[in-house]
Scaffold this motif. Structure first.
Motif, mmCIF file in Angstrom:
data_model
loop_
_atom_site.group_PDB
_atom_site.id
_atom_site.type_symbol
_atom_site.label_atom_id
_atom_site.label_comp_id
_atom_site.label_asym_id
_atom_site.label_seq_id
_atom_site.Cartn_x
_atom_site.Cartn_y
_atom_site.Cartn_z
ATOM 1 N N SER A 120 0.861 -1.180 0.000
ATOM 2 C CA SER A 120 0.000 0.000 0.000
ATOM 3 C C SER A 120 0.900 1.235 0.000
ATOM 4 O O SER A 120 1.684 1.430 0.935
ATOM 5 C CB SER A 120 -0.892 0.016 1.243
ATOM 6 N N PRO A 121 0.843 2.073 -1.033
ATOM 7 C CA PRO A 121 1.768 3.213 -1.118
ATOM 8 C C PRO A 121 1.536 4.221 -0.007
ATOM 9 O O PRO A 121 0.392 4.526 0.361
ATOM 10 C CB PRO A 121 1.465 3.814 -2.493
ATOM 11 N N ARG A 122 2.602 4.753 0.549
ATOM 12 C CA ARG A 122 2.498 5.807 1.561
ATOM 13 C C ARG A 122 2.349 7.176 0.915
ATOM 14 O O ARG A 122 1.687 8.057 1.460
ATOM 15 C CB ARG A 122 3.750 5.817 2.444
ATOM 16 N N HIS A 123 3.002 7.386 -0.207
ATOM 17 C CA HIS A 123 2.996 8.696 -0.861
ATOM 18 C C HIS A 123 2.554 8.511 -2.308
ATOM 19 O O HIS A 123 3.354 8.611 -3.241
ATOM 20 C CB HIS A 123 4.390 9.330 -0.807
ATOM 21 N N ALA A 124 1.270 8.234 -2.482
ATOM 22 C CA ALA A 124 0.769 7.944 -3.825
ATOM 23 C C ALA A 124 0.820 9.173 -4.732
ATOM 24 O O ALA A 124 1.049 9.059 -5.937
ATOM 25 C CB ALA A 124 -0.665 7.431 -3.729
ATOM 26 N N ARG A 305 0.998 -6.579 5.371
ATOM 27 C CA ARG A 305 0.595 -5.584 4.381
ATOM 28 C C ARG A 305 0.406 -4.203 5.014
ATOM 29 O O ARG A 305 0.645 -3.179 4.382
ATOM 30 C CB ARG A 305 -0.700 -6.036 3.702
ATOM 31 N N GLU A 306 -0.028 -4.168 6.282
ATOM 32 C CA GLU A 306 -0.264 -2.895 6.960
ATOM 33 C C GLU A 306 0.996 -2.295 7.565
ATOM 34 O O GLU A 306 1.031 -1.097 7.873
ATOM 35 C CB GLU A 306 -1.305 -3.097 8.062
ATOM 36 N N ASP A 310 6.556 -1.188 0.089
ATOM 37 C CA ASP A 310 7.555 -0.792 -0.900
ATOM 38 C C ASP A 310 7.198 0.610 -1.384
ATOM 39 O O ASP A 310 6.111 0.834 -1.911
ATOM 40 C CB ASP A 310 7.528 -1.791 -2.059
ATOM 41 N N ASN A 311 8.123 1.558 -1.223
ATOM 42 C CA ASN A 311 7.845 2.930 -1.628
ATOM 43 C C ASN A 311 8.058 3.165 -3.119
ATOM 44 O O ASN A 311 7.789 4.272 -3.608
ATOM 45 C CB ASN A 311 8.713 3.901 -0.818
ATOM 46 N N VAL A 316 12.080 0.852 1.433
ATOM 47 C CA VAL A 316 10.986 0.114 2.054
ATOM 48 C C VAL A 316 10.743 0.700 3.438
ATOM 49 O O VAL A 316 11.700 0.990 4.175
ATOM 50 C CB VAL A 316 11.325 -1.391 2.165
ATOM 51 N N SER A 317 9.493 0.893 3.803
ATOM 52 C CA SER A 317 9.143 1.427 5.120
ATOM 53 C C SER A 317 8.503 0.339 5.978
ATOM 54 O O SER A 317 7.701 -0.456 5.485
ATOM 55 C CB SER A 317 8.163 2.598 4.988
#
Length: 494
Positions: A120-124, A305-306, A310-311, A316-317
């Motif tokens: 799930s992207p953090r900075h879409a 997943r939460e 992958d950024n 990776v965060s």
């Protein structure tokens, strides 16, 4: 009169059963082969180690892909048979099995493992590089302040945190605009300034490892790929030391690694279906860390997943708990420690992705609980307490110390079997550790100085333990009496 079918329903069901049976047989074969390959008594030497690395890194995963494809094809055949029946308005009452029900986790049913990532992207939204010259100057001044030693009395802790807060408000494109305006020397100085503890005489805590990592998180998670490479080159603590003490629980003792090598994995961070079967401990002696990760994803299938993403820019965060019990993102570069043969030194890739290896790496960056009581290989220097930024810091530690980073502060170390069974029956993540020496009557799969995670209970009231070395290892079903006699303690969550 029989209905009109686009396919022979009975044959479709038979095909589905055959495909499912083939998947099951191949799974058993893969497990047996994995055990044989890892049996060091059968084949020794550099060629054997190279093949074991290839098996873990490529061959076993390729078999896993085939197994999943066969299983999905079996489910697809059963679904098509159901669709044919519904379309014709008839029902075939013979040979109906549970495989005809779609797996809700499969989504569209497409198999994707080797290429597509399911993070799930953090900075879409990257935004626009629209900082004004005045805004750029303000941010550059904050960078300069954080890079300096600051006031002799106050240190530069406030400046480091002030810069982090300013970066939090930037879009990825704005952050990249700032980085492009900074020289290499300015970034080196920032790395050096933030690497210190930030203390002055009147600052008892200074800049904590998590605060440094929060600054790095804003830089790495938002930057473009080329700026990520630049940051990694210019800020030494952006990458932990990957050398290993080794796993003392392994047959033959620990296998240390004194060289810090790195490799880019070929498999996604998050596969289609992350699960506890992805836990496959590598050469590091961090069984507690991997057992804790296995316990978390076993209790909540959505945990990986939460908490790992992958950024898409070479980083990776991982979402971990800090010492105040607050969740914080820790961002690391996507390369992983490599063994002598170029494979992954740490946690191996599972069919659900490479996420356990990034939990390891993120934890190595911020872990502060290490002591000097870990066992070392005979003839090696004695253990020392390793600071954050070293994989050796996460080797050989107590359950609560590591577990709290993944589960939060509500963890308890206990020798009380009733407490452990209560947590297990409630589906709470739990880890169990063995004694320093294997006692008489230890069950198959028992290894001294090792940690296991609880996967559930059986019909007799035993708890089931899984070895973080991998799902191919024998599981153990233990009673309360077994726990009291054969195990050291447990760590449970509330």
């Amino acid at each position: 009169m029989a209905g009109i079918y686009g396919a022979d329903v009975a044959q479709l069901r038979a095909l589905g059963k055959a495909l499912t049976a083939s998947s099951t047989r191949l799974t058993s074969t893969r497990v047996a082969l994995s055990r044989d390959v890892r049996d060091a008594s059968r084949w020794k030497g550099s060629d054997a180690e190279r093949f074991r690395s290839d098996w873990d890194g490529t061959h076993s995963l390729t078999l896993g892909k085939v197994i999943a494809a066969l299983a999905e094809a079996g489910r697809a055949a059963a679904r098509h048979a159901d669709e044919q029946e519904r379309a014709s308005g008839t029902r075939d009452t013979a040979g109906r099995t549970s495989t005809s029900a779609p797996d809700a986790r499969k989504g569209s049913g497409n198999i994707s493992f080797l290429g597509e990532d399911h993070s799930s992207p953090r900075h879409a939204d990257r935004g626009e590089p629209n900082l004004t010259p005045a805004e750029l100057d303000r941010l550059r001044n904050k960078v300069s302040a954080a890079a300096s030693g600051g006031n002799f009395l106050a240190g530069n802790d406030a400046e480091v945190n002030g810069l982090r807060e300013a970066l939090t408000a930037l879009t990825p494109a704005q952050l990249n605009q700032l980085l492009a305006s900074l020289s290499d020397d300015e970034l080196r100085n920032l790395g050096a300034g933030a690497a210190g503890d930030g203390k002055g005489w009147f600052n008892s805590e200074g800049t904590t490892p998590f605060e440094r990592q929060q600054l790095l998180d804003q830089l790495l998670s938002k930057a473009s790929a080329d700026q990520v490479h630049r940051l990694k080159d210019l800020i030494p603590w952006a990458q932990p030391d990957g050398t290993a003490m080794g796993d003392a629980a392994r047959p033959g003792g620990p296998d240390p690694s004194s060289t810090s090598r790195w490799m880019e994995p070929r498999f996604p961070v998050i596969g289609e279906h992350p699960s506890a079967d992805d836990i496959r401990q590598g050469q590091y002696g961090d069984c507690v860390v991997l057992a804790a990760a296995g316990a978390m994803v076993n209790a909540d299938s959505g945990w990986a997943r939460e908490h790992v993403t992958d950024n898409g820019n070479g980083t990776v965060s991982v979402l971990l708990f800090d010492k105040n019990g607050q969740e914080q993102w820790v961002t690391v570069t996507s390369d992983l420690p490599a063994n002598a043969y170029g494979g992954q030194l740490g946690a191996k890739t599972g069919f659900g992705g490479n996420w356990p290896a990034y939990v390891e790496k993120a934890l190595a960056q911020v872990y502060t609980e290490d002591d000097n009581n870990d066992g070392t290989k005979e003839g090696s220097p004695p253990d020392q307490a390793w600071p954050p930024g070293h994989y050796r810091a996460i080797e050989g530690n107590w359950g609560p110390d590591a577990f709290q980073y993944l589960a939060g502060p509500e963890v308890e170390r206990t020798k009380d079997a009733d407490v452990l069974w209560g947590a297990a029956s409630g589906g709470k993540p739990s880890v169990v550790t063995t004694l320093g020496e294997a006692p008489d009557g230890a069950p198959n799969g028992y290894h001294a100085n090792h940690a296991y995670f609880v996967t559930g209970t059986d019909e007799r009231g035993n708890i089931i333990l899984q070895n973080p070395w991998g799902a191919f290892e024998p599981s153990m079903a233990i009673s309360k009496e077994d726990f009291r006699r054969l195990f050291s303690d447990a760590t449970v969550t509330h």
